[in-house]
Motif scaffolding. Sequence first.
Motif, short mmCIF file in Angstrom:
data_model
loop_
_atom_site.label_atom_id
_atom_site.label_comp_id
_atom_site.label_asym_id
_atom_site.label_seq_id
_atom_site.Cartn_x
_atom_site.Cartn_y
_atom_site.Cartn_z
N ARG A 147 0.67 -1.14 0.06
CA ARG A 147 0.36 -0.04 -0.11
C ARG A 147 0.92 1.69 -0.21
O ARG A 147 0.08 2.02 -0.57
CB ARG A 147 -1.17 -0.09 1.16
CG ARG A 147 -1.88 1.11 1.21
CD ARG A 147 -3.16 1.49 0.25
NE ARG A 147 -3.75 2.05 0.20
CZ ARG A 147 -4.51 2.92 -0.81
NH1 ARG A 147 -4.15 2.34 -2.51
NH2 ARG A 147 -5.42 3.76 -0.87
N ALA A 148 2.07 0.77 1.55
CA ALA A 148 2.72 2.48 0.48
C ALA A 148 3.30 2.85 -0.63
O ALA A 148 3.38 3.52 -0.97
CB ALA A 148 4.05 2.35 1.80
N GLN A 172 1.91 8.72 -6.80
CA GLN A 172 1.78 9.73 -6.34
C GLN A 172 0.80 11.00 -6.26
O GLN A 172 -0.19 11.43 -6.37
CB GLN A 172 2.19 11.24 -7.92
CG GLN A 172 3.84 10.37 -8.36
CD GLN A 172 4.43 11.28 -9.41
OE1 GLN A 172 3.80 11.69 -10.26
NE2 GLN A 172 5.21 11.35 -9.91
N HIS A 173 0.77 10.40 -4.67
CA HIS A 173 -0.87 10.94 -4.42
C HIS A 173 0.04 12.00 -3.16
O HIS A 173 0.27 11.98 -1.51
CB HIS A 173 -1.36 9.72 -3.03
CG HIS A 173 -1.91 8.87 -3.43
ND1 HIS A 173 -1.58 7.87 -4.62
CD2 HIS A 173 -3.95 9.14 -4.45
CE1 HIS A 173 -2.87 6.80 -4.95
NE2 HIS A 173 -3.84 8.20 -4.55
N GLY A 174 0.76 12.76 -3.65
CA GLY A 174 0.81 14.10 -2.92
C GLY A 174 1.32 13.84 -1.39
O GLY A 174 2.24 13.97 -0.96
N LYS A 175 0.56 14.67 -0.43
CA LYS A 175 0.71 14.56 1.21
C LYS A 175 0.85 13.74 1.22
O LYS A 175 1.64 12.92 2.50
CB LYS A 175 -0.72 15.21 2.05
CG LYS A 175 -0.66 17.05 1.55
CD LYS A 175 -1.49 17.07 2.26
CE LYS A 175 -1.38 18.91 1.28
NZ LYS A 175 -3.17 19.55 2.46
N ALA A 179 4.00 11.88 3.94
CA ALA A 179 4.09 11.39 4.80
C ALA A 179 4.54 10.07 5.16
O ALA A 179 5.38 10.21 5.84
CB ALA A 179 2.71 11.86 4.79
N ILE A 180 4.57 9.41 4.34
CA ILE A 180 5.10 7.68 4.25
C ILE A 180 6.53 7.84 4.49
O ILE A 180 7.47 7.11 4.36
CB ILE A 180 4.57 7.00 2.90
CG1 ILE A 180 3.06 6.77 3.58
CG2 ILE A 180 5.71 5.91 2.78
CD1 ILE A 180 2.22 6.55 2.31
N MET A 181 6.92 8.56 3.26
CA MET A 181 8.47 8.40 3.14
C MET A 181 8.87 9.70 4.29
O MET A 181 10.58 8.98 4.69
CB MET A 181 8.72 9.43 1.83
CG MET A 181 8.10 8.32 0.34
SD MET A 181 9.28 6.89 0.43
CE MET A 181 10.73 7.10 0.46
N GLY A 202 16.41 3.97 -18.82
CA GLY A 202 17.48 3.47 -17.81
C GLY A 202 17.74 2.71 -16.98
O GLY A 202 18.31 2.84 -15.87
N GLY A 203 16.45 1.56 -17.02
CA GLY A 203 16.13 -0.17 -16.51
C GLY A 203 15.39 0.10 -15.71
O GLY A 203 15.32 -1.16 -14.77
N LEU A 204 15.03 1.46 -14.26
CA LEU A 204 14.09 1.46 -13.46
C LEU A 204 13.24 2.40 -13.57
O LEU A 204 12.94 3.05 -15.27
CB LEU A 204 15.15 2.00 -12.52
CG LEU A 204 17.05 1.49 -12.08
CD1 LEU A 204 17.56 2.61 -10.60
CD2 LEU A 204 16.11 -0.21 -11.66
N CYS A 205 12.14 1.95 -12.99
CA CYS A 205 10.71 2.90 -12.85
C CYS A 205 11.15 4.40 -12.18
O CYS A 205 12.43 3.87 -11.03
CB CYS A 205 9.82 1.98 -12.49
SG CYS A 205 10.05 1.60 -10.68
N SER A 206 10.44 5.21 -12.17
CA SER A 206 10.96 6.35 -11.45
C SER A 206 10.48 6.53 -10.24
O SER A 206 11.16 6.85 -9.06
CB SER A 206 10.05 7.68 -11.76
OG SER A 206 8.43 7.20 -11.98
N SER A 207 9.58 5.47 -9.25
CA SER A 207 9.44 5.46 -8.02
C SER A 207 10.34 4.08 -7.27
O SER A 207 10.17 3.62 -6.05
CB SER A 207 8.11 4.81 -7.29
OG SER A 207 6.90 5.93 -7.89
#
Length: 180
Positions: free
Chosen positions: A20-21, A28-31, A35-37, A123-128
């Motif tokens: 879920r996190a 990209q659920h803004g706030k 807050a999670i990070m 680049g071989g990865l995803c942005s997240s």
Amino acid sequence: MDLAQLLEQLHCGAPRSVARAISLVEDQHGKAGSAIMQGLDRKRLDNALVIGITGPPGAGKSTLTGSLVRQLRKQGERVGIIAVDPSSPLTGGALLGDRIRMMEHTLDRDVVVRSMATRGRLGGLCSSAGAAVRIMAASGCRVILIETVGIGQSEMDIVSLADITLMVLAPGFGDDIQAM
């Protein structure tokens, strides 16, 4: 579930809270994503080992990843796996090819597998991918394996994210000059 509960369950290693996190950050659920990070356990982040596994399609990255997980689990390690797959042309989601090759670990609560689509990113990865690494580390994964999408000669983003990068090559591809 509110954010405080999500973080509490994440720090306890609950697989659904990890998923879920990552989804909240990935979408990209803004706030909520911020807050999670910010709420992650920094001590666990510092103690995690990130191993990147990269190479061309079909070279054996998933096979190596599965073998490493098997050995790490024998040592009692909680392991995170980020399997970066090509994006589906229909849905934009991951094609899940790497996950199919790791079926033996699907019922192990101490192996957290997340397939992520490149979504057209080179680049071989995803942005997240970096955020997913930190979330897995905060959930207690001491070793995190990142298997890149099949890459060519210039897609080397993994080098900046991983502590150790393994390059998997199939015998007989290229010559000594290309290897350098």
